[in-house]
Design a protein around this motif. Sequence first.
Motif, PDB file in Angstrom:
ATOM      1  N   LEU A  16       0.837  -1.198   0.000  1.00  0.00           N
ATOM      2  CA  LEU A  16       0.000   0.000   0.000  1.00  0.00           C
ATOM      3  C   LEU A  16       0.871   1.246   0.000  1.00  0.00           C
ATOM      4  N   ALA A  17       0.587   2.144  -0.924  1.00  0.00           N
ATOM      5  CA  ALA A  17       1.275   3.432  -0.992  1.00  0.00           C
ATOM      6  C   ALA A  17       0.229   4.542  -0.959  1.00  0.00           C
ATOM      7  N   ALA A  18       0.682   5.750  -0.734  1.00  0.00           N
ATOM      8  CA  ALA A  18      -0.218   6.901  -0.715  1.00  0.00           C
ATOM      9  C   ALA A  18       0.322   7.985  -1.637  1.00  0.00           C
ATOM     10  N   TYR A  19      -0.578   8.685  -2.297  1.00  0.00           N
ATOM     11  CA  TYR A  19      -0.156   9.884  -3.025  1.00  0.00           C
ATOM     12  C   TYR A  19       0.301  10.908  -1.986  1.00  0.00           C
ATOM     13  N   LEU A  20       1.495  11.412  -2.147  1.00  0.00           N
ATOM     14  CA  LEU A  20       2.082  12.298  -1.144  1.00  0.00           C
ATOM     15  C   LEU A  20       1.196  13.504  -0.873  1.00  0.00           C
ATOM     16  N   ASP A  21       0.598  14.066  -1.937  1.00  0.00           N
ATOM     17  CA  ASP A  21      -0.212  15.278  -1.761  1.00  0.00           C
ATOM     18  C   ASP A  21      -1.544  15.016  -1.084  1.00  0.00           C
ATOM     19  N   GLU A  22      -1.902  13.739  -0.883  1.00  0.00           N
ATOM     20  CA  GLU A  22      -3.153  13.408  -0.195  1.00  0.00           C
ATOM     21  C   GLU A  22      -3.018  13.507   1.323  1.00  0.00           C
ATOM     22  N   ALA A  23      -1.801  13.436   1.835  1.00  0.00           N
ATOM     23  CA  ALA A  23      -1.599  13.263   3.283  1.00  0.00           C
ATOM     24  C   ALA A  23      -1.306  14.554   4.026  1.00  0.00           C
ATOM     25  N   GLY A  24      -1.226  15.683   3.326  1.00  0.00           N
ATOM     26  CA  GLY A  24      -0.938  16.951   3.994  1.00  0.00           C
ATOM     27  C   GLY A  24      -0.950  18.093   3.002  1.00  0.00           C
ATOM     28  N   ASP A  25      -0.800  19.308   3.523  1.00  0.00           N
ATOM     29  CA  ASP A  25      -0.889  20.497   2.677  1.00  0.00           C
ATOM     30  C   ASP A  25       0.414  20.837   1.973  1.00  0.00           C
ATOM     31  N   ASP A  26       1.493  20.205   2.341  1.00  0.00           N
ATOM     32  CA  ASP A  26       2.779  20.444   1.697  1.00  0.00           C
ATOM     33  C   ASP A  26       3.633  19.194   1.885  1.00  0.00           C
TER      34      ASP A  26
ATOM     35  N   LEU B 148      -8.495  12.532  -3.893  1.00  0.00           N
ATOM     36  CA  LEU B 148      -8.139  12.846  -5.271  1.00  0.00           C
ATOM     37  C   LEU B 148      -7.373  14.163  -5.369  1.00  0.00           C
ATOM     38  N   GLY B 149      -6.567  14.439  -4.343  1.00  0.00           N
ATOM     39  CA  GLY B 149      -5.735  15.637  -4.362  1.00  0.00           C
ATOM     40  C   GLY B 149      -6.450  16.920  -4.035  1.00  0.00           C
ATOM     41  N   ARG B 150      -7.737  16.842  -3.672  1.00  0.00           N
ATOM     42  CA  ARG B 150      -8.509  18.057  -3.428  1.00  0.00           C
ATOM     43  C   ARG B 150      -8.617  18.347  -1.932  1.00  0.00           C
ATOM     44  N   LYS B 151      -8.897  19.609  -1.617  1.00  0.00           N
ATOM     45  CA  LYS B 151      -9.168  19.996  -0.242  1.00  0.00           C
ATOM     46  C   LYS B 151     -10.684  20.095  -0.055  1.00  0.00           C
ATOM     47  N   TYR B 152     -11.130  19.872   1.168  1.00  0.00           N
ATOM     48  CA  TYR B 152     -12.564  19.871   1.454  1.00  0.00           C
ATOM     49  C   TYR B 152     -12.925  20.998   2.415  1.00  0.00           C
ATOM     50  N   GLY B 153     -12.515  22.236   2.064  1.00  0.00           N
ATOM     51  CA  GLY B 153     -12.891  23.396   2.853  1.00  0.00           C
ATOM     52  C   GLY B 153     -12.192  23.427   4.203  1.00  0.00           C
ATOM     53  N   GLN B 154     -12.751  24.205   5.122  1.00  0.00           N
ATOM     54  CA  GLN B 154     -12.143  24.406   6.424  1.00  0.00           C
ATOM     55  C   GLN B 154     -12.507  23.307   7.422  1.00  0.00           C
ATOM     56  N   GLU B 155     -13.606  22.607   7.166  1.00  0.00           N
ATOM     57  CA  GLU B 155     -14.076  21.623   8.122  1.00  0.00           C
ATOM     58  C   GLU B 155     -13.155  20.415   8.220  1.00  0.00           C
ATOM     59  N   PHE B 156     -12.616  19.991   7.070  1.00  0.00           N
ATOM     60  CA  PHE B 156     -11.738  18.832   7.040  1.00  0.00           C
ATOM     61  C   PHE B 156     -10.401  19.211   6.423  1.00  0.00           C
TER      62      PHE B 156
END
Length: 267
Positions: A6-16, A236-244
């Motif tokens: 199992l791998a993760a897209y790096l940009d999925e796990a944090g803002d930078d 999918l590389g997107r942010k979900y607003g301020q809540e999450f």
Amino acid sequence: MKIDKLAAYLDEAGDDPASSCGNLANLKIPYVALRHTWSSNINAISDESCQTLLKLLRDHDLSPILLASEVAANVGAKSLMSQQVALKRAFDLAQYFKTPLIRVGVGMYEKDCEESVASWMQLAQEMAISTGVVPVLEVTHGCSLFNPIDLVLALSKFRRWKILYDPAQFIVKQVQDPFIRYWTLVKNYAAAIDIHDYKIGHGHKPVGYGDTKMLHTLTDSLQSLPNMWYFLEPALGRKYGQEFTKLDVFKLGLKALADLENYDGKR
């Protein structure tokens, strides 16, 4: 059902990249796919940024598996050869980061584009052979090889190429069963699977709660394809607003995957 590769897209796990590397290390996920870093696709960052990123990965004991370039993903198939410089850059970066896989597109479908696509795949295959890196095609809606029969024929000819299988791509704009129509035909050409889900009429969902038949796909793959990689992509590389935060969404995706691994057929 247990997923070890199992791998993760790096940009999925944090803002930078720095926070992402720290988060994945804390979650004990040692493998990453390099897609977007800072404000650009991995293929477009500077040499200095590459050095910074490589140091971050090494400092956190993270091993990159996929260089997810956007080369040839959005150009017309008849213009593929205009992407030769970008293709060479992508293979150079794959060698620099020591990723065994590199994502390469085959252009968007245009009438009578078959010869251009074949020439492009041959060029990428030659680079792959010389570098030892495997090109993987993420089949997206409208790409030149979206038809599964055309796809299988191309892959049987250019055998170095493999597939990054994303079942959501096959139901977003076409209501169909991706497991029957695509997976059973192309699975022997697949090198990796994107793990996320999509519910027709309702958008993206945690894995196991959509229509991609992800449980069927993972079960079949784990039973018959031991060399497969699995890339977790809950946001999918997107942010979900301020809540999450991205990390919140990533953890939810990780939990959904754990629930799927422990699924007993009684949901």
